[in-house]
Motif scaffolding. Sequence first.
Motif, short mmCIF file in Angstrom:
data_model
loop_
_atom_site.label_atom_id
_atom_site.label_comp_id
_atom_site.label_asym_id
_atom_site.label_seq_id
_atom_site.Cartn_x
_atom_site.Cartn_y
_atom_site.Cartn_z
N VAL A 10 0.81 -1.01 -0.18
CA VAL A 10 -0.12 0.06 0.09
C VAL A 10 0.94 1.26 -0.03
N GLU A 11 0.58 1.93 -1.00
CA GLU A 11 1.40 3.40 -1.10
C GLU A 11 0.59 4.72 -1.32
N ASN A 12 0.85 5.65 -0.73
CA ASN A 12 -0.07 6.83 -0.78
C ASN A 12 -1.46 6.73 -0.44
N VAL A 13 -1.67 6.01 0.69
CA VAL A 13 -2.93 5.85 1.42
C VAL A 13 -2.10 6.20 2.91
N TYR A 14 -2.91 7.11 3.38
CA TYR A 14 -2.49 7.45 5.08
C TYR A 14 -3.77 7.68 5.80
N ILE A 15 -3.33 7.77 7.06
CA ILE A 15 -4.12 8.01 8.36
C ILE A 15 -3.89 9.02 8.86
N ALA A 16 -4.62 10.11 9.30
CA ALA A 16 -4.14 11.34 10.19
C ALA A 16 -5.14 11.53 11.12
N VAL A 17 -4.74 11.90 12.08
CA VAL A 17 -5.35 12.39 13.14
C VAL A 17 -4.90 13.89 13.45
N VAL A 18 -6.09 14.84 13.32
CA VAL A 18 -6.13 16.02 13.21
C VAL A 18 -6.85 16.86 14.34
N ASN A 19 -6.37 17.93 15.02
CA ASN A 19 -7.02 18.64 15.98
C ASN A 19 -7.83 19.74 15.29
N GLU A 20 -8.94 19.92 15.36
CA GLU A 20 -9.83 21.00 14.78
C GLU A 20 -10.79 21.36 15.69
N TYR A 21 -11.20 22.83 15.34
CA TYR A 21 -12.08 23.42 15.91
C TYR A 21 -13.62 23.06 15.70
N ASN A 22 -14.46 22.53 16.51
CA ASN A 22 -15.78 22.13 16.37
C ASN A 22 -16.66 23.40 16.51
N GLU A 23 -17.02 24.10 15.60
CA GLU A 23 -17.95 25.13 15.91
C GLU A 23 -19.39 24.91 16.28
N ILE A 24 -19.77 23.79 16.35
CA ILE A 24 -20.97 23.46 16.91
C ILE A 24 -21.05 23.44 18.62
N TYR A 25 -19.91 22.86 18.86
CA TYR A 25 -19.69 22.61 20.54
C TYR A 25 -18.57 23.52 21.01
N ASN A 26 -18.19 24.41 20.03
CA ASN A 26 -17.02 25.36 20.67
C ASN A 26 -15.78 24.83 21.39
N SER A 27 -15.40 23.79 20.86
CA SER A 27 -14.23 23.04 21.33
C SER A 27 -13.55 22.24 20.51
N GLN A 28 -12.16 21.96 20.67
CA GLN A 28 -11.16 21.55 19.92
C GLN A 28 -11.45 20.01 19.80
N TYR A 101 -6.06 -4.46 -1.40
CA TYR A 101 -4.96 -4.15 -0.71
C TYR A 101 -5.21 -4.13 0.78
N ASP A 102 -4.25 -4.23 1.72
CA ASP A 102 -4.62 -4.43 3.18
C ASP A 102 -3.45 -3.64 3.78
N LYS A 103 -3.73 -2.97 5.07
CA LYS A 103 -2.54 -2.45 5.61
C LYS A 103 -3.10 -1.87 6.96
N THR A 104 -2.32 -2.23 8.10
CA THR A 104 -2.51 -1.82 9.53
C THR A 104 -1.71 -0.43 9.60
N PHE A 105 -2.18 0.58 10.22
CA PHE A 105 -1.76 1.67 10.30
C PHE A 105 -1.77 1.81 11.97
N GLY A 127 -1.49 17.69 11.62
CA GLY A 127 -1.84 16.72 12.33
C GLY A 127 -0.96 15.86 12.56
N VAL A 128 -1.32 14.73 12.78
CA VAL A 128 -0.13 13.40 13.17
C VAL A 128 -0.51 12.47 12.07
N LEU A 129 0.45 12.21 11.35
CA LEU A 129 0.28 11.51 10.10
C LEU A 129 1.14 10.02 10.25
N VAL A 130 0.37 9.05 9.85
CA VAL A 130 0.87 7.57 9.78
C VAL A 130 1.05 7.07 8.33
#
Length: 131
Positions: A10-28, A101-105, A127-130
């Motif tokens: 598997v190439e060019n497929v990633y998992i990312a964890v992103v810290n985002e502002y949530n406008e509905i709940y006014n939270s990160q 295709y199969d991959k564990t991130f 964010g944090v990328l694997v």
Amino acid sequence: MKKDIFIPKVENVYIAVVNEYNEIYNSQDWNAYIINNKDVDLEMVLIVTSGYNEGKITSTFRKKLERLPAKNYAKIELMQEELFALNNTFKVSFFEGNTMYDKTFLFRKNTINLKALQPIPLMDVKGVLVK
């Protein structure tokens, strides 16, 4: 017999964890995304996530995407910060044409944090990328 089985890389497929502002709940919030940085669409994308450490295992979360277009991304799930103390796995399976295709991130424990943020491909966020 096992040596005769072809398992494509598997190439060019990633998992990312992103810290985002949530406008509905006014939270990160921390959200997990799958990123398709290929020039072709991914079909029948199956994602199975869970967290674990020596004494704890989370419940399993499953998500299916019929299609993830080329050079695109999709949100997988909202992640609670308590999960970052665990190893978090994202098992991803998909078809590209007639090939499966199969991959564990793996996000190792305590690697998802604000100090580890980096630019995320296609998303114009940090964010944090694997890979």
